[in-house]
Write an enzyme that holds these catalytic residues in place. Sequence first.
Site, PDB file in Angstrom:
ATOM      1  CB  THR A 115      58.265 -33.958  10.098  1.00 55.50           C
ATOM      2  OG1 THR A 115      58.398 -35.001   9.553  1.00 55.50           O
ATOM      3  CG2 THR A 115      56.559 -33.104   9.582  1.00 55.50           C
ATOM      4  CG  ASP A 116      62.311 -31.204  13.145  1.00 51.97           C
ATOM      5  OD1 ASP A 116      62.963 -30.906  11.748  1.00 51.97           O
ATOM      6  OD2 ASP A 116      62.361 -30.073  13.512  1.00 51.97           O
ATOM      7  CE  LYS A 117      64.713 -38.555  18.634  1.00 53.17           C
ATOM      8  NZ  LYS A 117      65.431 -39.248  19.481  1.00 53.17           N
TER       9      LYS A 117
END
Length: 474
Positions: A115-117
Site C-alpha cells: 500500500t502507498d503513502k
Amino acid sequence: MIRTLKKLWNYSLKMSEVATAVSMKRKAEEGSESSKKVKNCKKEPVPQMQGNPNAKRKVVVLIAYNGKGYHGIQRNPPYPSIEEEILKALLSVNAITQEHYDKPGVVHFQRAARTDKHVSAASNILSLKMVTNVENFTEKVNEALPEQIRLFGFKRTTKGFDCKTQCTGRTYMYVLPTYALAPLEMNVTDEYRVTEEVLTHVNAVLKLYAGTHNFHNFTSGIKPTEQKAKRYIIAFECGQPYVREGLEFVTCKVRGQSFMLHHIRKMIGLMIAIVKGYCKEDVLELAWGPEKVDVPKAPGLGLLLNELYFDGYNKKWGRDGLHEAIEWSEYEEELEKFKEDYILPEIYKGEKNDRVMWDWLKTLHMHTFDVESKNKRRHRNEAFDCQDGCEGNTERSKEDEDSNQNQGTMLAENQSQSVEKSTENQSESVEKSTEDQKESVGKNSEPFKETKSQDVLTSSFGGEDGKESDTGKI
C-alpha cells in the site's frame, strides 16, 4: 550317479528361485495393502508446535492499519512505515532477533500487498519465520503497536510459502463523496445527492476496466512493451450511496490479480473525469494503447485494501490435514469493527474538514486526457509537484532556454502592449467581481459551480455552522 546328482542340484536351484519369487511377491502384496491402509486412514491435525519450542516457524500474520502518517507499508528508512512498526513489536516480544529486525530477508519477511503513502488496509497479510511459542502473543504485540495498527492472529504454513507470489487476488475499496460525480455546469453543495442515472453511468464506465488490458498509463516507470504492464481486472463496481458527516459517499470495489503503483487511483480519476464530462469513454482505448496519455490520479485518502485471496494454496494445502487454510472468517467481526473505528472515519472527516477530493477536483481541467509530448508532460508534472509543496527552482531544458532566447526580442517589443492589455483585463475582472458580489447578496451559500468552456471552477461549501468554509477559483 553323476547325472542323478546334477539333476538333483538343478532341481534344488529351481525350487529355491521359485521360493524366492513367491516370498518377494508376498512382500510386495503386503506392502501395497499397508500403503492402501495408510492412504485410507484419516490424518489427524498436527499440533502447532513440535520439537524445539523456540524454533522459528513459517507463519502468515493477519494485520490491519490506518495508513495516515506513514509512507506506505514497505519499510523505507528513515521514513515511517507500517512494516517498521510491526518488526519493532515482534522484536519486543522476542518473536524475532535483532539480526532479523535489521535484515528481515533472513526470515523471508514478505507482504501480500503493498500500500502507498497514507493508504489503509482493512486486511493485509505478512509471511515470515518467527518464534511462535510466546505466551499471549497477540496481546503483547498489540501493546507494542500504535492504536492505528493491529495484529489479529497468525497461522502455520508450508516452509516455502510466500504470501506475495501465492496471493491469487486482491480486493481494494475506494470511498469517494458523490459530489465528485456531479456533471459540469451543476450547482453542488453539501446537500448534493447522486441520482440513479449517474450511478448507472459510473458502473458502466467501471465495467469497461474488466478483463486484461495494458495499464502502462495508469502507473509510472513501466513501458507499454513490458509484460508486467498487462493486468487482469476481475470485477469493478460502485455500491449504493450513504451519508456520513453530512456528506453522501459511495464505495467502489475492485478485484484483480494484482495492481501497480497508483493503478487504482488513476482508474478512479479517469472514471470521475468521464462521468463529469471532461472526456469521453474512448479515452480508455487510447490509454490502453502504446502512446503516453494524460490520466489524472485521484487522492489516496479514500483508498484501502479490503481482502486477499489464496485459492491455489488453500486448494492444495488447506485440506491435507496438516496445514490450515489461509482464510480469516473467525476474525471477520474484529476486522469490520477496526475498519469502522479507525479507517473509515478518517476518510469521512478528511473529506468534511480538509476537502481533499474537493481540492483535487480543481485540478481536473489542467489535464488534456490525450496523447502528450515529453515537454508538456514535464511542465505539467512540475506544476503538480509545486502544488504539493515543492521548494526551489526546477532546471530548464536546453530546448526551453533556446526558445526563451528566441522569444526575448518579441517579449521586449510587446511589453508595453501586454501591460495595457493586463490593465484592461484587471479593470474588467474587478467590474465583473463587483457585479457577482451584488448578485450573491442574500444567498445562504454560494454553490459549487464548474464551467467547462472557461475552465473556471468556483467552490464554496457550507461549514458546520452554515457559513462558507472553502472558496477557491481556478
